[in-house]
Design a protein around this motif. Structure first.
Motif, short mmCIF file in Angstrom:
data_model
loop_
_atom_site.label_atom_id
_atom_site.label_comp_id
_atom_site.label_asym_id
_atom_site.label_seq_id
_atom_site.Cartn_x
_atom_site.Cartn_y
_atom_site.Cartn_z
N ALA A 11 0.85 -1.20 0.00
CA ALA A 11 0.00 0.00 0.00
C ALA A 11 0.88 1.24 0.00
O ALA A 11 1.90 1.29 0.68
CB ALA A 11 -0.90 0.00 1.23
N ALA A 12 0.46 2.23 -0.80
CA ALA A 12 1.17 3.51 -0.83
C ALA A 12 0.15 4.63 -0.81
O ALA A 12 -0.81 4.63 -1.58
CB ALA A 12 2.03 3.60 -2.08
N ASP A 13 0.35 5.58 0.09
CA ASP A 13 -0.53 6.74 0.16
C ASP A 13 -0.28 7.65 -1.04
O ASP A 13 0.86 7.76 -1.51
CB ASP A 13 -0.29 7.51 1.45
N THR A 14 -1.34 8.27 -1.51
CA THR A 14 -1.26 9.25 -2.59
C THR A 14 -1.93 10.53 -2.13
O THR A 14 -2.52 10.58 -1.06
CB THR A 14 -1.96 8.75 -3.87
N ASP A 15 -1.85 11.56 -2.95
CA ASP A 15 -2.52 12.82 -2.60
C ASP A 15 -4.03 12.66 -2.49
O ASP A 15 -4.67 13.35 -1.71
CB ASP A 15 -2.22 13.89 -3.66
N ASP A 16 -4.60 11.73 -3.27
CA ASP A 16 -6.04 11.55 -3.32
C ASP A 16 -6.55 10.33 -2.56
O ASP A 16 -7.74 10.08 -2.54
CB ASP A 16 -6.51 11.45 -4.77
N MET A 18 -5.08 6.22 -1.83
CA MET A 18 -4.11 5.14 -1.65
C MET A 18 -4.08 4.27 -2.90
O MET A 18 -5.10 4.13 -3.59
CB MET A 18 -4.52 4.29 -0.44
N VAL A 19 -2.93 3.68 -3.15
CA VAL A 19 -2.78 2.70 -4.22
C VAL A 19 -2.39 1.39 -3.57
O VAL A 19 -1.51 1.34 -2.71
CB VAL A 19 -1.68 3.12 -5.23
N LEU A 20 -3.07 0.31 -3.98
CA LEU A 20 -2.73 -1.02 -3.52
C LEU A 20 -2.15 -1.78 -4.70
O LEU A 20 -2.71 -1.76 -5.79
CB LEU A 20 -3.97 -1.75 -3.00
N LEU A 21 -1.03 -2.45 -4.50
CA LEU A 21 -0.40 -3.26 -5.53
C LEU A 21 -0.48 -4.72 -5.12
O LEU A 21 0.02 -5.11 -4.05
CB LEU A 21 1.07 -2.88 -5.72
N HIS A 22 -1.12 -5.52 -5.95
CA HIS A 22 -1.16 -6.98 -5.76
C HIS A 22 0.11 -7.49 -6.42
O HIS A 22 0.21 -7.55 -7.64
CB HIS A 22 -2.41 -7.55 -6.43
N TYR A 28 -2.80 -2.92 -10.01
CA TYR A 28 -2.91 -1.80 -9.07
C TYR A 28 -4.38 -1.49 -8.83
O TYR A 28 -5.21 -1.62 -9.73
CB TYR A 28 -2.27 -0.54 -9.66
N TRP A 29 -4.69 -1.05 -7.64
CA TRP A 29 -6.03 -0.63 -7.27
C TRP A 29 -5.93 0.75 -6.64
O TRP A 29 -5.14 0.97 -5.74
CB TRP A 29 -6.65 -1.60 -6.25
N MET A 30 -6.72 1.68 -7.15
CA MET A 30 -6.75 3.04 -6.62
C MET A 30 -7.93 3.16 -5.65
O MET A 30 -9.05 2.77 -5.98
CB MET A 30 -6.95 4.05 -7.75
N LEU A 31 -7.66 3.70 -4.48
CA LEU A 31 -8.71 3.97 -3.51
C LEU A 31 -8.81 5.47 -3.29
O LEU A 31 -7.78 6.15 -3.20
CB LEU A 31 -8.39 3.30 -2.17
N ASN A 32 -10.04 5.96 -3.18
CA ASN A 32 -10.21 7.37 -2.86
C ASN A 32 -9.90 7.58 -1.38
O ASN A 32 -9.53 6.65 -0.67
CB ASN A 32 -11.63 7.85 -3.24
N ALA A 33 -10.05 8.80 -0.91
CA ALA A 33 -9.70 9.12 0.47
C ALA A 33 -10.49 8.29 1.48
O ALA A 33 -9.95 7.86 2.50
CB ALA A 33 -9.90 10.61 0.72
N ALA A 36 -9.22 4.71 1.41
CA ALA A 36 -7.91 4.69 2.06
C ALA A 36 -8.07 4.74 3.57
O ALA A 36 -7.34 4.05 4.30
CB ALA A 36 -7.06 5.85 1.55
N ALA A 37 -9.01 5.55 4.06
CA ALA A 37 -9.25 5.64 5.51
C ALA A 37 -9.69 4.28 6.06
O ALA A 37 -9.27 3.88 7.15
CB ALA A 37 -10.29 6.72 5.80
N VAL A 38 -10.53 3.57 5.30
CA VAL A 38 -10.97 2.25 5.72
C VAL A 38 -9.78 1.30 5.81
O VAL A 38 -9.59 0.62 6.82
CB VAL A 38 -12.04 1.69 4.74
N VAL A 39 -8.94 1.27 4.79
CA VAL A 39 -7.79 0.37 4.77
C VAL A 39 -6.81 0.72 5.89
O VAL A 39 -6.30 -0.16 6.58
CB VAL A 39 -7.10 0.37 3.39
#
Length: 85
Positions: A11-16, A18-22, A28-33, A36-39
């Protein structure tokens, strides 16, 4: 029930959010804010009710809807092999 990131997920935080890499599939999976808070909360060992409570305070939303939204996100993450129960 407790959830955590699968061992092969980075997992890597982004400005918007989080990105998850399997790492096994390279997807890659993009999560909104909110996602990301849930993860982040799950990584901190919080259960679903604690995550929903935090989101309820943060967004002033109905807990019934938040619970459904969090469960739906978790279903997708489980199906993609990004989290484990």
């Amino acid at each position: 029930m407790s959830y955590s990131l699968a061992p092969h997920v980075t997992a890597a935080d982004t400005d918007d959010g989080m990105v998850l890499l399997h790492e096994t599939t390279g997807r890659y999976w993009m999560l909104n804010a909110t996602g990301a808070a849930v993860v982040r909360s799950l990584r901190d060992g919080k259960d679903i009710s604690e995550v929903v409570d935090e989101l309820g305070v943060r967004f002033s939303q109905d807990t019934t809807r938040l619970t459904a939204d969090v469960n739906r996100l978790l279903e997708h993450l489980l199906k993609a092999g990004l989290v484990t129960a």
